[in-house]
Write a protein that holds these residues in place. Structure first.
Motif, short mmCIF file in Angstrom:
data_model
loop_
_atom_site.label_atom_id
_atom_site.label_comp_id
_atom_site.label_asym_id
_atom_site.label_seq_id
_atom_site.Cartn_x
_atom_site.Cartn_y
_atom_site.Cartn_z
N ASN A 127 0.87 -1.18 0.00
CA ASN A 127 0.00 0.00 0.00
C ASN A 127 0.91 1.23 0.00
N PRO A 128 0.37 2.44 0.01
CA PRO A 128 1.23 3.63 -0.10
C PRO A 128 2.25 3.81 1.03
N SER A 129 2.11 3.08 2.14
CA SER A 129 3.04 3.23 3.26
C SER A 129 3.88 1.99 3.53
N HIS A 130 3.53 0.85 2.93
CA HIS A 130 4.19 -0.41 3.28
C HIS A 130 4.51 -1.22 2.03
N THR A 131 5.54 -2.05 2.15
CA THR A 131 5.98 -2.90 1.06
C THR A 131 5.12 -4.16 0.96
N GLY A 132 4.76 -4.55 -0.26
CA GLY A 132 4.15 -5.84 -0.51
C GLY A 132 5.17 -6.78 -1.13
N ILE A 133 4.85 -8.06 -1.16
CA ILE A 133 5.81 -9.03 -1.66
C ILE A 133 6.14 -8.80 -3.13
N GLU B 149 10.02 -8.17 -4.55
CA GLU B 149 10.63 -8.96 -5.62
C GLU B 149 11.00 -8.10 -6.83
N ARG B 150 10.24 -7.05 -7.06
CA ARG B 150 10.50 -6.17 -8.21
C ARG B 150 11.68 -5.24 -7.95
N GLU B 151 11.84 -4.76 -6.74
CA GLU B 151 12.77 -3.67 -6.46
C GLU B 151 14.17 -4.12 -6.05
N TYR B 152 14.31 -5.37 -5.56
CA TYR B 152 15.60 -5.77 -4.99
C TYR B 152 16.22 -6.92 -5.77
N PRO B 153 17.55 -6.96 -5.85
CA PRO B 153 18.24 -8.06 -6.54
C PRO B 153 18.17 -9.35 -5.71
N PRO B 154 18.34 -10.49 -6.37
CA PRO B 154 18.24 -11.77 -5.66
C PRO B 154 19.20 -11.90 -4.47
N ARG C 292 19.02 -12.33 1.81
CA ARG C 292 19.39 -11.92 3.17
C ARG C 292 18.21 -11.34 3.94
N CYS C 293 17.04 -11.26 3.33
CA CYS C 293 15.88 -10.62 3.97
C CYS C 293 15.18 -11.55 4.95
N GLY D 190 9.22 -18.52 -0.71
CA GLY D 190 10.65 -18.80 -0.55
C GLY D 190 11.39 -17.85 0.36
N PHE D 191 10.67 -17.04 1.14
CA PHE D 191 11.31 -16.05 2.00
C PHE D 191 11.34 -16.51 3.45
N ARG D 192 12.35 -16.03 4.18
CA ARG D 192 12.36 -16.20 5.63
C ARG D 192 11.37 -15.19 6.22
#
Length: 257
Positions: free
Chosen positions: A196-202, A206-211, A216-217, A235-237
């Motif tokens: 949403n406008p204040s928080h990250t969604g999955i 996945e779109r913004e960060y490299p593998p 490490r997330c 596949g995330f911790r």
């Protein structure tokens, strides 16, 4: 059977849910050193209860990311425990990014006569330390960086170089993590099933960060146990209430840093 030694450094989550996920606890975490609390991040009401249940004592030092009540709602209760204990009054370091200090004051301290009988100020209970881009705590240098949450200059993350980058509540901040998570840190990142406008969604994550960074997330601030399971299935911790993650030992800052 020999006892297992605590890791030298760890991050323990007191709560991992968003403001509506009461069963997951309010987002709050503590950096531990040799099994003991070293620096706590935020102080929500439910998070403070979980902290006291686990450690049996109030926090020893706190860093405040921002002043939404799920992150600072425990301060009125903490004031009472600090102020009325002569051994603790005015001693606990409270590290607050300088732009957040007036917001925190208005949110938790700006009330006439914090004690009905007068004679006390809210900040008498703490050792308030406004901080800029970096500060020192117990011999370690920590970095502070802006997050993207709700409004500019109101929310900040924290880095212990080589050990931890903790985003606080945020939208994706790849430009900040390129600088503040470039030494192999575990990255504790705000992430729900839907953004949403204040928080990250999955999908944002996945779109913004490299593998390599995604590997490490550790994700927190999600909406329900079911959402946490869905994030893990991608596949995330995913952090659970009370769970601790081993951290690498901090490394010295760059020369001149």
């Amino acid at each position: 059977m020999a006892a297992v030694a605590a890791p030298a450094w760890a991050l323990r989550f007191q709560g991992v849910g968003n403001a509506s996920a009461t069963e997951l606890g309010t987002p709050m975490a503590t950096i531990e050193r040799a099994g003991a609390p070293w620096l706590t991040i935020d102080c929500g009401s439910e998070g403070l209860s979980a902290y006291l249940d686990h450690y049996g004592e109030p926090p020893r030092a706190i860093f405040v990311t921002h002043v939404h009540l799920d992150h600072v709602g425990g301060f009125e209760r903490l004031f009472v425990s600090e102020y009325f204990d002569p051994a603790r009054r005015g001693r606990m370091p409270l590290y607050v990014p300088a732009p957040v200090v007036p917001l925190l004051h208005r949110r938790v301290a700006d009330y006439p006569n914090v004690l009905a009988e007068g004679g006390a100020n809210f900040w008498d209970a703490f050792r308030l330390v406004p901080v800029g881009e970096a500060f020192w705590h117990d011999g370690q240098r920590l970095e502070v960086f802006p997050a993207r949450h709700h409004w500019p200059d109101t929310a900040f993350g924290l880095r212990l170089r080589g050990s931890l980058a903790y985003t606080g509540d945020t939208r994706p901040i790849p430009e900040q993590l390129r600088r503040h998570a470039d030494a192999g840190e575990l990255v504790a990142h705000d992430c729900g099933l839907h953004g949403n406008p204040s928080h990250t969604g999955i999908d944002d994550l996945e779109r913004e960060y490299p593998p390599e960074l995604l590997s490490r997330c550790v994700l927190y601030h999600y909406g329900s146990r079911a959402d946490g399971e869905a994030l893990a299935a991608r596949g995330f911790r995913v952090a659970r209430p009370g769970e601790a993650f081993t951290l690498d030992a901090p490394v010295a800052p760059d020369a001149g840093g």
